[in-house]
Enzyme design. Structure first.
Site, PDB file in Angstrom:
ATOM      1  N   LYS A   1      -7.747   5.255 -40.704  1.00 25.66           N
ATOM      2  CA  LYS A   1      -7.250   4.130 -39.892  1.00 25.66           C
ATOM      3  C   LYS A   1      -8.415   3.294 -39.369  1.00 25.66           C
ATOM      4  CE  LYS A   1      -6.231   4.449 -35.286  1.00 25.66           C
ATOM      5  NZ  LYS A   1      -5.560   4.956 -34.078  1.00 25.66           N
TER       6      LYS A   1
ATOM      7  N   GLU B   1       0.842  -1.200   0.000  1.00 24.09           N
ATOM      8  CA  GLU B   1       0.000   0.000   0.000  1.00 24.09           C
ATOM      9  C   GLU B   1       0.880   1.254   0.000  1.00 24.09           C
ATOM     10  OE1 GLU B   1      -2.688  -0.324   3.308  1.00 24.09           O
ATOM     11  OE2 GLU B   1      -3.861  -1.894   2.338  1.00 24.09           O
TER      12      GLU B   1
HETATM   13  C1  R5P Z   1      -6.364   7.162 -30.907  1.00 23.83           C
HETATM   14  O1  R5P Z   1      -7.524   7.413 -30.717  1.00 23.83           O
HETATM   15  C2  R5P Z   1      -5.245   8.022 -30.388  1.00 23.83           C
HETATM   16  O2  R5P Z   1      -5.337   9.332 -30.838  1.00 23.83           O
HETATM   17  C3  R5P Z   1      -3.923   7.445 -30.778  1.00 23.83           C
HETATM   18  O3  R5P Z   1      -3.862   7.396 -32.181  1.00 23.83           O
HETATM   19  C4  R5P Z   1      -3.751   6.062 -30.281  1.00 23.83           C
HETATM   20  O4  R5P Z   1      -4.255   5.963 -29.000  1.00 23.83           O
HETATM   21  C5  R5P Z   1      -2.302   5.674 -30.294  1.00 23.83           C
HETATM   22  O5  R5P Z   1      -2.230   4.341 -29.881  1.00 23.83           O
HETATM   23  P1  R5P Z   1      -1.128   3.367 -30.436  1.00 23.83           P
HETATM   24  O6  R5P Z   1       0.184   4.095 -30.375  1.00 23.83           O
HETATM   25  O7  R5P Z   1      -1.191   2.187 -29.493  1.00 23.83           O
HETATM   26  O8  R5P Z   1      -1.514   2.979 -31.825  1.00 23.83           O
END
Ligand code: R5P
Length: 316
Positions: A195, A42
């Site tokens: 994306k 803790e």
């Molecule tokens: C998405 O909604 C955020 O803006 C980032 O693109 C995302 O969280 C990045 O995550 P990672 O680096 O794991 O792809």
């Protein structure tokens, strides 16, 4: 007590270096706090300074290890409340658990709302933060939130690069607003990567909307977590004929194999802020860290003097 004496800044263990830098900017000593552990794990917290009647700022990003850092913040707030401070501002440069900000499927929590509730319930009077994952998270708090943007800090870096026919690219639709703001500051055009997210660590790129061929690219996002989104998007724009590709992100979460992915990605540099500590093995040559300490110091000074903070918001 003078106004300067009433101002007290403390740090948890998440990012003491940033708190020290903020204090240097303000010409203010960092308050003395002890954060230790009981034998069962803790967290044990003690503020060692007299803070009765003080205007307290606690600097603690809730970055990984997020559960530890969040509980530490809550305990520090409770500690200051019970020590009769006048006002407590939680300075959370990176607000973790922010990505779960709505019920996007059945039987899931709204983690960002729960964390906001816990911070208010612990006794925080205000929150000072930078680039929330979604700006509507401000409304999850029933206390004032000053929401700053790191864009001026990162943009300064890109502006001195002498980019050729620059285009700012949003690596997903969620980053369009941010990318548009960068494009306007850098007098660049805008492109968007379409994306698709398949799981927490798997994404794919369907398409790039806009012209990237023969141009230098600045790709900006709020955070780099696993690095999957931004490196996949960088490869894609490169395959579409982009010249140099630079990445920019406020929050360098850099978990899992993110640093390896960035090292191997076809990008010149990765410019991040220090809302989260970036040191040791994470600090490869390609990663350039820009400090938000000055920005936070100016905001703390204005909040303390009850002056307007909105003058610092222009970087959105
Ligand atoms: C998405 O909604 C955020 O803006 C980032 O693109 C995302 O969280 C990045 O995550 P990672 O680096 O794991 O792809």
């Amino acid at each position: 007590m003078s106004s300067a004496e009433r101002l007290k800044i403390f740090s948890g263990t998440a990012h003491r270096e940033l708190a020290e830098e903020i204090c240097r900017e303000l010409g203010q000593p960092l308050g003395s706090a002890s954060v230790g552990r009981f034998p069962d794990g803790e967290i044990d917290v003690k503020i060692n300074d007299d803070i009765r009647g003080a205007d307290v700022f606690i600097v603690q990003p809730t970055c990984p290890p997020v559960n530890e850092n969040l509980v530490e913040l809550l305990l520090m707030i409770d500690c200051c409340l019970r020590a009769s401070s006048d006002r407590i501002t939680a300075v959370i440069p990176y607000f973790g658990y922010a990505r779960k900000d709505r019920k996007d499927e059945g039987r899931v929590p709204i983690s960002a709302k729960l964390c906001a509730n816990m911070i208010s319930a612990a006794g925080a009077d205000r929150v000072l933060t930078i680039d929330l994952h979604a700006s509507q998270i401000q409304g999850f708090f029933d206390i004032p939130v000053d929401h700053l943007y790191s864009k001026p800090v990162l943009c300064d870096y890109f502006a001195q690069l002498e980019l050729s026919r620059p285009v700012v690219v949003a690596p997903d639709v969620g980053s369009i607003r941010l990318a548009r703001a960068y494009a306007s500051s850098l007098q660049a055009s805008l492109a968007i990567v379409d994306k698709r997210r398949h799981s927490a660590d798997a994404t794919s790129v369907e398409n790039v909307i806009g012209d990237v061929a023969g141009r230098d690219v600045v790709m900006v996002d709020d955070m780099i977590s696993t690095g999957g989104s931004i490196t996949e998007a960088a490869r894609n724009v490169k395959s579409k004929g982009a010249e140099r590709v630079y990445l920019g992100a406020t929050h360098a979460v850099l978990c899992g194999s993110a640093v390896e992915k960035l090292a191997q990605a076809p990008v010149e540099e990765v410019v991040v802020s220090n809302t989260i500590p970036v040191s040791g093995e994470k600090l490869i040559d390609k990663i350039k860290v820009r400090s938000v300490a000055g920005l936070l110091a100016r905001a703390i000074d204005r909040i303390h003097r009850s002056a307007s903070v909105s003058a610092l918001f222009s970087g959105e």
